[in-house]
Design a protein around this motif. Structure first.
Motif, PDB file in Angstrom:
ATOM      1  N   VAL A   1       0.834  -1.208   0.000  1.00  0.00           N
ATOM      2  CA  VAL A   1       0.000   0.000   0.000  1.00  0.00           C
ATOM      3  C   VAL A   1       0.868   1.258   0.000  1.00  0.00           C
ATOM      4  N   GLY A   2       0.264   2.350  -0.456  1.00  0.00           N
ATOM      5  CA  GLY A   2       0.968   3.628  -0.442  1.00  0.00           C
ATOM      6  C   GLY A   2       1.010   4.255   0.928  1.00  0.00           C
ATOM      7  N   LEU A   3      -0.059   4.056   1.707  1.00  0.00           N
ATOM      8  CA  LEU A   3      -0.124   4.581   3.072  1.00  0.00           C
ATOM      9  C   LEU A   3      -0.534   3.475   4.032  1.00  0.00           C
ATOM     10  N   PHE A   4       0.352   3.149   4.950  1.00  0.00           N
ATOM     11  CA  PHE A   4       0.023   2.222   6.029  1.00  0.00           C
ATOM     12  C   PHE A   4      -0.273   3.075   7.248  1.00  0.00           C
ATOM     13  N   VAL A   5      -1.527   3.070   7.648  1.00  0.00           N
ATOM     14  CA  VAL A   5      -2.030   3.956   8.699  1.00  0.00           C
ATOM     15  C   VAL A   5      -2.447   3.113   9.897  1.00  0.00           C
ATOM     16  N   VAL A   6      -2.147   3.586  11.097  1.00  0.00           N
ATOM     17  CA  VAL A   6      -2.607   2.894  12.294  1.00  0.00           C
ATOM     18  C   VAL A   6      -3.350   3.859  13.205  1.00  0.00           C
ATOM     19  N   VAL A   7      -4.259   3.283  13.972  1.00  0.00           N
ATOM     20  CA  VAL A   7      -5.038   4.065  14.940  1.00  0.00           C
ATOM     21  C   VAL A   7      -4.139   4.465  16.105  1.00  0.00           C
ATOM     22  N   GLY A   8      -4.583   5.441  16.874  1.00  0.00           N
ATOM     23  CA  GLY A   8      -3.755   5.992  17.944  1.00  0.00           C
ATOM     24  C   GLY A   8      -3.359   5.008  19.020  1.00  0.00           C
ATOM     25  N   ASP A   9      -4.201   4.009  19.265  1.00  0.00           N
ATOM     26  CA  ASP A   9      -3.894   3.020  20.304  1.00  0.00           C
ATOM     27  C   ASP A   9      -3.405   1.697  19.712  1.00  0.00           C
TER      28      ASP A   9
ATOM     29  N   ILE B   1       0.336   7.748  12.058  1.00  0.00           N
ATOM     30  CA  ILE B   1      -0.270   7.303  13.310  1.00  0.00           C
ATOM     31  C   ILE B   1      -1.355   8.318  13.646  1.00  0.00           C
ATOM     32  N   LEU B   2      -2.595   7.858  13.651  1.00  0.00           N
ATOM     33  CA  LEU B   2      -3.711   8.750  13.944  1.00  0.00           C
ATOM     34  C   LEU B   2      -3.735   9.105  15.428  1.00  0.00           C
ATOM     35  N   ASN B   3      -4.361  10.210  15.752  1.00  0.00           N
ATOM     36  CA  ASN B   3      -4.478  10.614  17.149  1.00  0.00           C
ATOM     37  C   ASN B   3      -5.554   9.833  17.876  1.00  0.00           C
ATOM     38  N   THR B   4      -6.569   9.423  17.140  1.00  0.00           N
ATOM     39  CA  THR B   4      -7.746   8.795  17.718  1.00  0.00           C
ATOM     40  C   THR B   4      -7.581   7.282  17.775  1.00  0.00           C
ATOM     41  N   GLY B   5      -8.147   6.672  18.809  1.00  0.00           N
ATOM     42  CA  GLY B   5      -8.091   5.228  18.976  1.00  0.00           C
ATOM     43  C   GLY B   5      -9.081   4.503  18.082  1.00  0.00           C
ATOM     44  N   GLY B   6      -8.871   3.208  17.928  1.00  0.00           N
ATOM     45  CA  GLY B   6      -9.762   2.369  17.144  1.00  0.00           C
ATOM     46  C   GLY B   6     -11.171   2.366  17.709  1.00  0.00           C
TER      47      GLY B   6
END
Length: 156
Positions: free
Chosen positions: A115-123, A135-140
């Motif tokens: 993938v072009g962007l591997f994104v994960v939730v904050g937690d 890395i997002l600020n918000t949790g899953g």
């Protein structure tokens, strides 16, 4: 920020949900989904973004939620999520830079090179965070998907 993302792939447990699984005495399983995520997905769909759900577990609840949201590509019991991404690339004639994946744990890291962007939730798990582009600020299960869609797709 303008984005060239055309397909967003979503993990379920820990990403679309907070990771909790509720099992009743009759064997019912309950999962909680965030309505803000749902609205973000619907807005992105209206803007022409494709979605796929890719999860290691299997649940009728996931199928019901996908149907409510208008997501028709649902892959459950996936041991090799990277293979699913490769299939989606061929099916939709996409290059990796046009695909984002949002996950939360070590079993999601396998898609990193697809993938072009591997994104994960904050937690997310620390190993997933280490591999992440974002890395997002918000949790899953708490609006993390909406955060990504607002910032990267809808630019709100």
């Amino acid at each position: 920020m303008s984005s060239s993302i055309k397909l967003i792939c979503l993990d379920v447990d820990g990403t679309m949900t907070d990771g909790s699984i509720y099992i009743g005495t009759d064997g019912e399983i309950f999962k909680g989904f965030n309505v803000k995520d749902g609205m973000g997905i619907q807005l992105a769909l209206q803007a022409g973004i494709l979605f796929a759900i890719i999860t290691g577990r299997e649940s009728d609840i996931v199928l019901k939620r996908a149907k409510e949201l208008g997501i028709t590509s649902v892959y459950q019991k996936c041991g090799n999520k990277d293979e699913v991404i490769r299939t989606l690339k061929r099916q939709h004639q996409l290059v990796k830079e046009e695909i984002a994946y949002i996950g939360d744990d070590v079993n999601d890291v396998v898609v990193r090179d697809e993938v072009g962007l591997f994104v994960v939730v904050g937690d997310a798990h620390p190993k997933a965070k280490q591999a992440a582009d974002i890395i997002l600020n918000t949790g899953g299960g708490k609006g993390a998907i909406r955060e990504f869609i607002d910032e990267m797709i809808l630019n709100d």
